[in-house]
Structures are given as structure tokens and as C-alpha cells.
Design an enzyme around this catalytic site. Sequence first.
Site, PDB file in Angstrom:
ATOM      1  N   HIS A  20       0.829  -1.206   0.000  1.00 39.68           N
ATOM      2  CA  HIS A  20       0.000   0.000   0.000  1.00 39.68           C
ATOM      3  C   HIS A  20       0.866   1.260   0.000  1.00 39.68           C
ATOM      4  CE1 HIS A  20      -3.770  -2.167   1.769  1.00 39.68           C
ATOM      5  NE2 HIS A  20      -3.624  -2.337   0.477  1.00 39.68           N
TER       6      HIS A  20
ATOM      7  N   ARG B  40      -6.812   0.340 -16.235  1.00 38.89           N
ATOM      8  CA  ARG B  40      -6.554  -0.938 -15.558  1.00 38.89           C
ATOM      9  C   ARG B  40      -7.555  -1.104 -14.410  1.00 38.89           C
ATOM     10  NH1 ARG B  40      -1.366   1.605 -16.056  1.00 38.89           N
ATOM     11  NH2 ARG B  40      -0.017   0.560 -17.575  1.00 38.89           N
TER      12      ARG B  40
ATOM     13  N   ARG C 106     -10.055  -2.227 -19.529  1.00 42.40           N
ATOM     14  CA  ARG C 106      -9.654  -3.637 -19.558  1.00 42.40           C
ATOM     15  C   ARG C 106     -10.343  -4.375 -18.416  1.00 42.40           C
ATOM     16  NH1 ARG C 106      -3.375  -4.728 -19.202  1.00 42.40           N
ATOM     17  NH2 ARG C 106      -3.713  -4.153 -17.026  1.00 42.40           N
TER      18      ARG C 106
ATOM     19  N   GLU D 198      -1.362 -10.353 -26.636  1.00 40.31           N
ATOM     20  CA  GLU D 198      -0.235 -10.636 -25.749  1.00 40.31           C
ATOM     21  C   GLU D 198       0.303 -12.044 -25.959  1.00 40.31           C
ATOM     22  OE1 GLU D 198      -1.231  -8.578 -21.620  1.00 40.31           O
ATOM     23  OE2 GLU D 198      -2.932  -9.732 -22.365  1.00 40.31           O
TER      24      GLU D 198
ATOM     25  N   ASN E   2       4.574  -5.549 -23.512  1.00 39.46           N
ATOM     26  CA  ASN E   2       5.360  -6.105 -22.409  1.00 39.46           C
ATOM     27  C   ASN E   2       5.252  -7.626 -22.366  1.00 39.46           C
ATOM     28  OD1 ASN E   2       5.544  -3.395 -21.894  1.00 39.46           O
ATOM     29  ND2 ASN E   2       4.434  -3.444 -19.977  1.00 39.46           N
ATOM     30  N   ASP E   3       4.024  -8.119 -22.287  1.00 39.99           N
ATOM     31  CA  ASP E   3       3.843  -9.567 -22.216  1.00 39.99           C
ATOM     32  C   ASP E   3       4.138 -10.248 -23.546  1.00 39.99           C
ATOM     33  OD1 ASP E   3       3.324 -10.147 -19.571  1.00 39.99           O
ATOM     34  OD2 ASP E   3       1.195  -9.714 -19.724  1.00 39.99           O
TER      35      ASP E   3
ATOM     36  N   ARG F 232      10.938 -11.105 -17.284  1.00 42.56           N
ATOM     37  CA  ARG F 232      11.695  -9.872 -17.086  1.00 42.56           C
ATOM     38  C   ARG F 232      11.875  -9.517 -15.627  1.00 42.56           C
ATOM     39  NH1 ARG F 232       7.619  -5.385 -17.434  1.00 42.56           N
ATOM     40  NH2 ARG F 232       5.596  -6.389 -17.629  1.00 42.56           N
TER      41      ARG F 232
ATOM     42  N   CYS G  91      -0.369  -0.494 -26.273  1.00 44.75           N
ATOM     43  CA  CYS G  91      -0.523   0.099 -24.947  1.00 44.75           C
ATOM     44  C   CYS G  91       0.570  -0.336 -23.973  1.00 44.75           C
ATOM     45  CB  CYS G  91      -1.890  -0.235 -24.355  1.00 44.75           C
ATOM     46  SG  CYS G  91      -2.145  -2.000 -24.057  1.00 44.75           S
TER      47      CYS G  91
END
Length: 743
Positions: A354, A461, A497, A596, A619-620, A630, A667
Site C-alpha cells: 500500500h 486498468r 480492460r 499478448e 510487455n507480455d 523480465r 498500450c
Amino acid sequence: MLKTLRDITQAVAAADDLSSALSLLVRQTKAAMATQCCSIYILEDNQLVLSATDGLDPRAIGQVKMRLTEGLVGLVAEREEPVNLADAQLHPRFKLFCEVDEEDFRAFLAVPIIYQKLILGVLVVQQADARQFSEAEEAFLMTLAAQLAMTVREQRKKAEVKSAPDKSVYAGLSAADGVVIANAMVIGGDIALEQSDTLANDITAELALLDNALITCRNALSVQSQRFDGENEKEVQSIFSALLLLLDDSSLGGEYSREIQAGWSAVSAVSRVSLRYIDQFLQMQDPYLQERASDIRDLGQRVLRELIEPQKMHIELDVPVILVTKEATVTMLAEFPEHKLVGIVTELGGVNSHAAILARAFGVPAVIGVEGILNAGIDGKLTILNGSRGQVIVSPTLTLIEEYRSHIAAEKALQDRYAQELALPAITLDHTRVHLYLNAGLLSSLASEIAEGADGIGLYRTEIPFMLQSRFPSEMEQTEVYRQVLEAAVDKPVVMRTLDVGGDKPLSYFPIIEDNPFLGWRGIRLTLDHPELFLVQLRAMLNAAGSSEQLHILLPMVCCLDEIDQAIGYLDQAYLEVKQDIHPALVKPKIGIMLEVPALLFQLEEVAKRVDFISVGSNDLTQYLLAVDRNNPRVSSLYDCYHPGILRALKRARQECDHYQLPVSVCGELAGEPIGVILLVAMGFNQLSMNQGSLAKINYLIRRVSYKDLSELLVQALSQSNGVEVRLLVTEFLTRRQLAEFV
């Protein structure tokens, strides 16, 4: 040219020490450029020192020094740009140093060596003939300097470690980007959670002491929570709500009381209960759940402070500080007056904690997992916190301070310059329009971010609100969050998403334990297995959008056509339910998938018959195509989004999407990196989604290149053998166009 650059870079990197590295550099550069002299000046203690030369008197090495305001070499460092002169001696800044014996040289070309916008030195070539070095020669030297910057920096660091045995540089993990310079403030060790076991003399009195401490803690948390409520920080506010719940009689508060009733003093009771539950959480295998132990520790220490040292919770600061602590907690951060906390350093913690979430919401640089930092004796010492690189530099030299101040000032100046054009559309010099969208997760400042240059939200997200709860958010709660996001975007499109948890994004209340989570139960796989969660989220999105056409729904981690068909079936069901019960004029949103999983690269014809658009998650996609985790330090160096194979896959995706008239965007992180944008625009991607901090810079860059030139560059890039060569090629391209600042 690329081979020459690579050979020089590798030779310098392999040198045993800084002196040998610089000697190799000047010799090989002189030979490569066929000049009569090559020298390098390194910045030390705010002076440029002649550190190696092939052509000048070698006895002057280490002896000739100049300030940034002196000579042509100083001019290069001062302006952070190259100087190319046919006759250097005619320039008003020319200064002759008799020790170097350079009277015979006329032609002069010098370029700065800059590492992450920090001046390291100046690389110079000279020639007797009075002639200006060509554009190609200047570009070569600039490219070489850019590629060598990291190597020179690493060699300098090695030399500094040898000469200064006392450790001053600490490394950790980046939790929030940014660079700050401030005094360190070490806190958190004055009240130990481990207290001795003491029996109560008067149980009623001990219960009264506990009640007073709990009331004070609740009041403080409520005030801090309201601070974020006023700023519309609903996600961050939910963190404080969760902590308040822990103090209830049905939770830790009740456990404290029962421990006192068992005969222990209030201090001992809080200590015993806290340690017991912390131990239980730490035994759990899920990293996110392990981090929840820090919440219990935070509350326990807070109550103990009220019991042991009442009224000493408030922190009063005259100047901004960098907080250094064992484990930063939400309440600890919230105690700081606004604008007085400029950085966070911890020994423990994780990027899912958090505190890390709150640091990013504040926009405060943070470095976590810094071993030994609490024992470094840095309280009150001037410290440089480089959140972007995960570095903490204690008691830096004046030279280093000036370097970082220059870096901070230069970065601000650049951002100001980029921001001046942010309201203008991103259009190339030959009129190709590129739409720039925003990646978002938290609601903080979303309205202003959309207003400042974004064409919409390319990726919202939705898992972030889920991660900040202690349970699955209700349909009403989700509807309210999604409505706020849509309102912040006004009439611009918003791509939401669906829930994408699993892998490195766990939920504390829904633990998933797998040997290989990145190839496991995540994304659409999880939500299709739990239609009750999926339908609630879809209804909430539809309810929030109503009759607006803003909403686009994006499905993550899709690997087969059946998953698309099932998801569309649930969307149809949710649409009919909301249309009948709430919004008769409900507009059905467009639906798309994240590209992805590599398998879908070969099924785009069938995909195009089912969905309205595609968003490439670079990224994926890179991770899966290269079979590289990664986050694994043993193989992370192999993760390279500029690998020619990755670029060819992206180009193929773009071409097939064009063929099947399927809109496509990117993205992933690649869409916010200058080199990545150059290549993506060259491929024909005209929809890019990125973090807010990249928008102005990418807009500025796109407006200074032409699609025709980029297309020619792409042909060369795709023929390279590795990502290093691709970077060299694009770096040279940008350097030739006076855009080297972007690399």
C-alpha cells in the site's frame, strides 16, 4: 559503421580500469575517424580534466583542468551540445593551454558524454587542416558518445569505489520514478513492537488506556482519509478505510482487549497480538499477503506510541525530507505535512505494498528493498534519491550534487518545452496523424491529464481498484469508479480492460498460488471461470456508460477464439440485463482483445470476425515471444523489446490488422519510449497509449519526424541482428536530426 561502434564500445567496456578504458577509447576513435588527434575530458569536482589523449602531449593528462565556463571544451559541457568548427582558434571561447601542445590543430569537433542527462565529460577530435567536420562525422561521434555514456559511468563508479572504501551508494528496487535531493529522515525504530510481557495490575485501567489510544488512532486515520476524499482519491482513501476496520472490536481492536482481559498490560497485549498475527501472515506464501503483515505492524506501533509516548505522533518539519525507514506504512506517510515528503527509502516492502501505491499516487520517488540503509547513519545527511534507477546516494560530492541538480533542472526545462506543444495534435512533418492515449489506473488527477493532450484513455486498468480493497468491490462501487473515469474523459473514448489479476498482480483476498503464475490462471482465464465476477464487472461498466459511446471493453490474456466467444456471450447477457433494468437507450460498446499471447498472431483473420479492435500489450508479448521472465534477474538482460524478432512480429500484426480492417493500438511500455515510438509509427501504428509523463515528450518527437524517413529507417532496423544494433541505428537517426536528447 555499426560494427565500428560496437567494437569500440565493447573494447572500452572490457577494460580493467578507467584509465585503460579511456586510453582505448581515444586510440580507437582516432583510428575510426582518421583524424590526427582524439582526447577525452572527464568532469571531476566541477572541472573538466584531460583524462586521455592520442595526439596531444601525454604529460598534460591529469594536469590540464578547466571550468565549464572556460574554453571550447567547457562550452560543449555547459551547453550540452556539440561544437563543430573549421578553425577553433577564431572562436571567442577558444583558450590555448600551452601544456597540451595543440597550436597546430585547427579543425575542432567535440561532443558531450551524457548519461541520463548527467554530463560525464567531453569527447574531442582535432585536425590540422582548417575544415569543418562533415555531418556524418559529427553524427558518428555523437552516437559513439551516447553509446559509451553508460560504460564510462560504470568505469567511473568502479574507480570511485576503489578510492573511497566507505559505502555511499545503495541500490534497491524502483517503486516510483523521479530524482530528488534532500536531507534523510530516519524514523520507525524508536518504538519497538517487541515489548516485554507484563501482567496487568488493574485490568479496567489498562482497558481504559487502550480505548484512549484506539480513539486517538481512529481520529488520526479519519482525518487523513478525509484529506484524500477532498482530492477525489477514492482508491487511496480505501486504504485508510481498511486500516480503520482493523481497529474495530471485530478485528485487531477486539483482540487487544481480549488479551488485556486475559491478564496482560495494554502495552504487552498490543505487542503479543501484533506479533502473533504478523507471524501468521509472514508464513503465507503469497507475497501480497505477506506484505499485509506491515499493516498489522503499522497499527501495532501506532497504538504503542499512544500508550508509551502519547501525543508524539505528529511530525513537524521545516524543510522537505526523504523518509528512510524499515518499512513505510500508509499512516506513516500520511503523517507528513503536504509537500514535506519528497522521497521514500525502505529496507523492506514490495511494489504491491500500500505504501508503494500511495507513493505513486503522491508522485513521490521511492526506492524499496535497500539493504543496510538503516545502519548507514544517514539521519540528517544530504541524500540523492534516484527513484528511476533504484539508487540512494548518501553525502554526495559537490560534483555529483551539481550533476544531479543540472539533471533535475534540465529535465524540468525539457518537460516545460515539451508541454508548450502538448495541446497541438501529434502530426508528423509529412502530415501523418498519430493519436496518443493515456494508460491509467488511479483516479488522481485523471481529468487534468486527459485535458492535457491525451486523445482519450487507451487503457484503464480496472484491477487497481480491486487491489486496493479488502474484498471484491460491489457492482455499485465499480459503477461509481467507472463513471468517474468516463466523466474525467468527457467525450473522449475510454478503453476499460476487464479484471487482469494473477501473475504479478495478486489480490490479497483471492490468493492464487502457482509454480509459474505468468503462464497460469490470470486475465480472461480467471474471469471466465468466475462468471459471477465477470458479469458484475461488465454490468458496472455498461451502467456507468449508459447511452454514451465512450466505452470500449478490452479482454486481457486471450489465447484462443473460444475465450473470445465466451466473453462476448457474457457481454451480450450483461447488455440485455442492463438495457431492460436500467438504461433502455443503452449503447453496446465496442469490444477488443489484448494481443499478448503469440498464438493469436496467426489467427488474426478469425479474430477480426469477432472483435472491433486490438490492443497490443508489448510487455507480455515480448516476454512470451522471448521466453524471458523480465522480473527474473538471471535472465532479465535477455528481455529486449527491440529484438528484431519482436519488431517483425509487431509489423506483421499491423499489416494483418490493416488487411482485415481491424483497428489496432499499442498500450505497452514500448509506446511511451522514444525509440519504440519511432519504430511503431514507422510500422503504421497510429494509436499509442502511454503513461501521462510520456505524453508531452512523445507528442513533441512525433511532430519533428516524417513518416517517409521513418519508413526507410524501419527497413534497416528489421535487418539488424539484435536489439543493440537497432538502438544504435535509431540513435544515429535521431542524432542526425538534432533529436539526440530523446536517447
